[in-house]
Design an enzyme around this catalytic site. Structure first.
Site, PDB file in Angstrom:
ATOM      1  N   SER A 475       2.780  32.609   3.078  1.00 55.02           N
ATOM      2  CA  SER A 475       2.310  33.541   2.050  1.00 55.02           C
ATOM      3  C   SER A 475       0.960  33.057   1.515  1.00 55.02           C
ATOM      4  O   SER A 475       0.012  32.950   2.294  1.00 55.02           O
ATOM      5  CB  SER A 475       3.369  33.689   0.954  1.00 55.02           C
ATOM      6  OG  SER A 475       3.126  34.825   0.171  1.00 55.02           O
ATOM      7  N   ASP A 560       7.353  42.867   7.102  1.00 53.68           N
ATOM      8  CA  ASP A 560       6.943  42.268   5.830  1.00 53.68           C
ATOM      9  C   ASP A 560       6.351  43.329   4.911  1.00 53.68           C
ATOM     10  O   ASP A 560       5.329  43.925   5.229  1.00 53.68           O
ATOM     11  CB  ASP A 560       5.905  41.177   6.114  1.00 53.68           C
ATOM     12  CG  ASP A 560       5.612  40.301   4.902  1.00 53.68           C
ATOM     13  OD1 ASP A 560       5.837  40.757   3.766  1.00 53.68           O
ATOM     14  OD2 ASP A 560       5.148  39.168   5.106  1.00 53.68           O
ATOM     15  N   HIS A 592       9.085  38.871   5.010  1.00 56.50           N
ATOM     16  CA  HIS A 592       8.190  37.874   4.416  1.00 56.50           C
ATOM     17  C   HIS A 592       8.829  36.492   4.549  1.00 56.50           C
ATOM     18  O   HIS A 592       9.328  35.913   3.587  1.00 56.50           O
ATOM     19  CB  HIS A 592       7.931  38.234   2.955  1.00 56.50           C
ATOM     20  CG  HIS A 592       6.716  37.566   2.374  1.00 56.50           C
ATOM     21  ND1 HIS A 592       5.455  37.747   2.889  1.00 56.50           N
ATOM     22  CD2 HIS A 592       6.576  36.733   1.321  1.00 56.50           C
ATOM     23  CE1 HIS A 592       4.583  37.048   2.177  1.00 56.50           C
ATOM     24  NE2 HIS A 592       5.246  36.414   1.221  1.00 56.50           N
TER      25      HIS A 592
END
Length: 633
Positions: A475, A560, A592
C-alpha cells in the site's frame, strides 16, 4: 536445532524456516467466548485448509466446524447476544463489499443478513439488552454513504434506522441501542462531533476538529449523560476525555504529552471505562477502574510480552487474554477472575515455538531536520549485526504505525539473513499531532527523506552494507518502494511493491465511492486533486520511470478497490517501454493484499528468489506451488 553456549557464540544462521510455517494459515486463532460463557469459538482451517469458524463447549473437547466457506476463509466474526448465533464477514475475492452472515451454532444454518449485490456492510453494534437486533451500515441506495439499518436476527428483516446526510463516517450508539452520536467529515479536511437528544431530534455540533486535529467518540456512559471521546484538540497528543452532555464541559481522563491514546477498555454492561493504553515503544496500560487492578497485575505475570483482553463473558467472570511477543506465536489464555488464575488455551502457531526467531528492538534516530524518528530493528539470529544485506520494510496507511511483536514478513527476512528496519516515518500515527502533521503534503518528500535517513543511520551504525539495501512494502509501503527507486535511484539495490499506487492523480480519481467524505482529508494531507494536479504529478513515481536503475518486483490484486490494478499496470508498461527491469505478479482473486495462503506462499516465494538474486540472502526453492492465482505478466 542449532544451540549455542556462552563460550561458543553461534556464528551461523539457524536452519531455513519453511515459508509454509511463516505464511500459511494459523492452526487456531482469535478465540471468543460466547456472552453466556458456555461456548468458545475460534478460527481454524478445515480439511481443505480454508479458515472457518469452529466452536466447542467450554470444558469439553467437542470441537466442531460451524462455517463452510469455499475459498477465501473466514477471518472476522463475533458472537450475538441471543445465545445461538455468530456473525461473520466475507467479501468476494477481495472486493471489500463485505456481507454479514449469521450462522446458528445448533443447526449450522447460514443466512446472509445483508444480501445486496455490490453493497458494503459495516457492522455497527450489538447490545445484550437487545439480543435479537443488529445495527449495520449499508450503502443502499447511494454507494458513497452508509446509512444505518436495524436487522432482526430472528427473521432477517432489514429496517431503515438512521439516514446519513452524506458526510458521516462513523456512528456511536447509546445504552438504549439508538444512534445518538456521529463523526462527520467536513469540507476543511477535519471532522465534526455530532449529537442528538433523541432519534427524532436534529443533529447538533458538539465539537469541530480542524484538519490539523484528530478525534472520535468512544462510548456513552451508563446513564447516557456523558460521551467519552478521544481528541487532540488543546493538546499535542490525543487524550481520553469525558464530555458532559448537559454542560458541554470536557474532563481529561487520561493523557500523555507525546503519545496518543491507543486502546480503551470499556466494561461491556456497566459501560465504565476500565483502562487505557498508550503505545510508546510497546503498549503500556493505565488503569482507570481499580476493580480490575488486581486482575491486570495477575495477567501481567503469566508470561512476558504485551497482553490484551480479547473477550469476556457478560457475567465478567472469565476473560480471554492474548499474549504477544516478538519471537513466538500469540498465546491465548483463559483467565478466571475469582481465583486470579490463568490456563493456556492454545497458541495460534505451535510450530513457531520450537524455532529460533529473531527479536525486535525499538530504535530511534534524528531525521535531517532534527525530528526524532522511531522504529524497530530486527537482525538475524546467530550472526553479527554488521555489514548485512538489509530490507527497509515500510508500513502502509500511511496514517498508521508499526508496532512491536511477531511479524511473519520480518521473521522470514531475518531468517534469510537480512537485517530488517521498520520505520514510523513522519505522518505515522500514535506520536501526537505535530508528528502526524509533519507528514502533510510530504509523500515522496520529507516522508521519504525519513526513510533515506534510516538507511544512512543503518550504514553509520555499521549494521548494513550500503550496496545491499532493498525497500519493500504494501500500500503506502509499495508507493515508498516505487518512490525509492525513482526519487532516490542510487540508494536501493532493489524494490518490492505490493499493491502500491504509482500515480497519485489516478489513485485519487479511483478511490471507492464510500471514501467520498474523506476527499477533503486527502486533499489536506496528500494534495488537492482539483486545484493542484501538477503537485500530485510531481510526487508520483510513474512520471520518473526513466530514473529507475535497479530491479523492481510488483504484486497486485486484480480486485483491489483502494489501489486499482491500473496503478501497477501503468508503471509496469512505462518501465518496459523504457527497458527498465521489472517483474509483475497479478492475483486474479485478491484485493488489497493477499488473503489466501496459496497466494501468499506464491508471492513470498517469488519475492524471496528476487531478493536473493539482488541482495544475496538465503532462499528456499520455490518448489511446486498449487492453488494460487498468480500470473507473471
Amino acid at each position: 536445532m542449532v544451540t549455542t553456549t556462552a563460550s561458543q557464540p553461534q556464528t551461523q544462521l539457524p536452519p531455513l524456516i519453511p515459508r509454509e510455517i511463516l505464511f500459511g494459515n494459523p492452526e487456531r486463532a482469535r478465540p471468543q467466548l460466547s456472552p453466556d460463557g458456555k461456548y468458545l469459538a475460534y478460527i481454524a482451517p478445515d480439511e481443505k485448509n480454508i479458515l472457518q469458524v469452529w466452536v466447542r463447549t467450554v470444558g469439553q473437547q467437542d470441537d466442531r466446524q460451524l462455517t463452510q466457506d469455499k475459498k477465501r476463509g473466514v477471518r472476522m466474526y463475533f458472537w450475538t447476544f441471543d445465545g445461538e448465533q455468530l456473525i461473520y464477514l466475507q467479501d468476494a475475492d477481495g472486493d471489500e463489499n463485505w456481507h454479514c452472515y449469521a450462522v446458528n451454532i445448533n443447526t449450522n444454518i447460514v443466512r446472509d443478513l445483508t444480501p445486496f449485490q455490490g453493497i458494503q456492510a459495516q457492522p455497527l453494534a450489538l447490545d445484550h439488552n437487545f439480543p435479537h437486533e443488529f445495527l449495520v451500515g449499508l450503502n443502499l441506495p447511494d454507494l458513497s454513504k452508509h446509512d444505518v439499518y436495524r436487522i432482526n436476527l430472528k427473521n432477517g428483516a432489514v429496517e431503515f434506522d438512521t439516514e446519513n446526510p452524506g458526510n458521516i463516517v462513523s456512528w456511536t450508539v447509546n445504552t438504549q441501542f439508538q444512534v445518538q452520536a456521529a463523526i462527520a467529515a467536513t469540507a476543511d479536511g477535519g471532522y465534526d462531533l455530532l449529537y442528538r437528544e433523541s432519534q427524532q431530534g436534529a443533529w447538533e455540533n458538539l465539537r469541530h476538529w480542524s484538519s490539523e486535529d484528530e478525534g472520535y467518540a468512544v462510548s456513552f456512559s451508563a446513564d447516557d449523560k456523558t460521551l467519552y471521546i478521544v481528541g487532540s484538540h488543546d493538546a499535542n497528543a490525543q487524550r481520553l476525555l469525558a464530555l458532559n452532555l448537559a454542560t458541554r464541559q470536557e474532563t481529561v481522563i487520561a493523557e500523555d504529552p507525546e503519545y496518543d491514546v491507543d486502546s480503551v477498555i470499556v466494561h461491556p454492561t456497566s459501560h465504565v471505562l476500565q483502562a487505557v493504553s498508550f503505545y510508546r515503544d510497546k503498549q503500556e496500560w493505565q488503569i482507570l477502574d481499580q476493580s480490575i487492578a488486581a486482575d491486570l497485575a495477575a495477567i501481567a505475570q503469566v508470561r512476558p510480552g504485551e497482553y490484551n483482553i480479547t473477550s469476556r463473558d457478560l457475567a465478567d467472570k472469565t476473560w480471554l487474554v492474548a499474549y504477544i511477543t516478538d519471537n513466538g506465536p500469540v498465546y491465548y489464555y483463559t483467565y478466571d477472575r475469582a481465583t486470579k488464575s490463568s490456563v493456556l488455551l492454545f497458541s495460534n502457531q505451535p510450530k513457531l515455538e520450537e524455532l529460533q526467531l529473531a527479536t525486535m528492538q525499538p530504535i530511534s534516530y534524528p531525521a535531517r531536520d532534527g525530528l526524532t524518528i522511531h522504529g524497530y530493528l530486527t537482525t538475524p539470529v546467530g550472526i553479527a549485526a554488521k555489514n548485512l544485506p538489509t530490507i527497509l520494510l515500510v508500513h502502509g496507511g500511511p496514517w498508521v504505525r508499526d508496532t512491536w511483536g511477531y511479524d511473519p514478513e520480518v521473521q522470514w527476512l531475518a531468517n534469510r539473513g537480512y537485517a530488517v528496519l521498520q520505520v514510523n516515518f513522519r505522518g505515522s500515527t500514535g506520536y501526537g499531532k505535530a508528528f502526524l502533521n509533519a507528514g502533510n503534503r510530504e509523500w515522496g518528500a520529507k516522508m521519504h527523506d525519513d526513510l533515506i535517513d534510516a538507511v544512512n543511520w543503518l550504514v553509520e551504525q555499521g549494521i548494513s552494507d550500503p550496496q545491499k539495501v532493498a525497500i519493500m512494502g504494501g500500500s503506502y509501503g509499495g508507493y515508498a518502494a516505487l518512490a525509492g527507486l525513482t526519487f532516490t535511484p542510487e540508494v536501493f539495490a532493489a524494490g518490492v511493491d505490493i499493491v502500491g499506487p504509482s500515480n497519485l492523480i489516478t489513485l485519487m480519481q479511483s478511490i471507492p465511492p464510500y471514501w467520498e467524505p474523506m476527499k477533503a482529508m486527502f486533499a489536506h494531507r496528500l494534495g488537492d486533486l482539483e486545484t493542484e494536479p501538477e503537485f500530485l504529478k510531481s510526487r508520483s513515481p510513474l512520471f520518473y520511470c526513466d530514473r529507475i536503475q535497479k530491479p523492481l518486483l510488483i504484486g497486485q490484486g486484480a480486485n483491489d478497490p483502494r489501489v486499482k490494478q491500473a496503478e501497477s499496470e501503468q508503471i509496469v508498461a512505462a518501465m518496459r517501454q523504457s527497458n527498465r527491469p521489472v517483474e509483475y505478479l497479478l492475483y486474479a482473486d485478491e484485493g488489497h493484499g493477499f488473503a489466501r495462503p496459496e497466494n501468499r506462499l506464491h508471492f513470498y516465494a517469488k519475492a524471496e528468489e528476487f531478493l536473493a538474486k539482488y541482495l544475496g540472502g538465503r532462499f528456499e526453492p520455490v518448489g511446486e506451488l498449487v492453488g494460487h492465482s498468480g500470473v507473471e505478466k
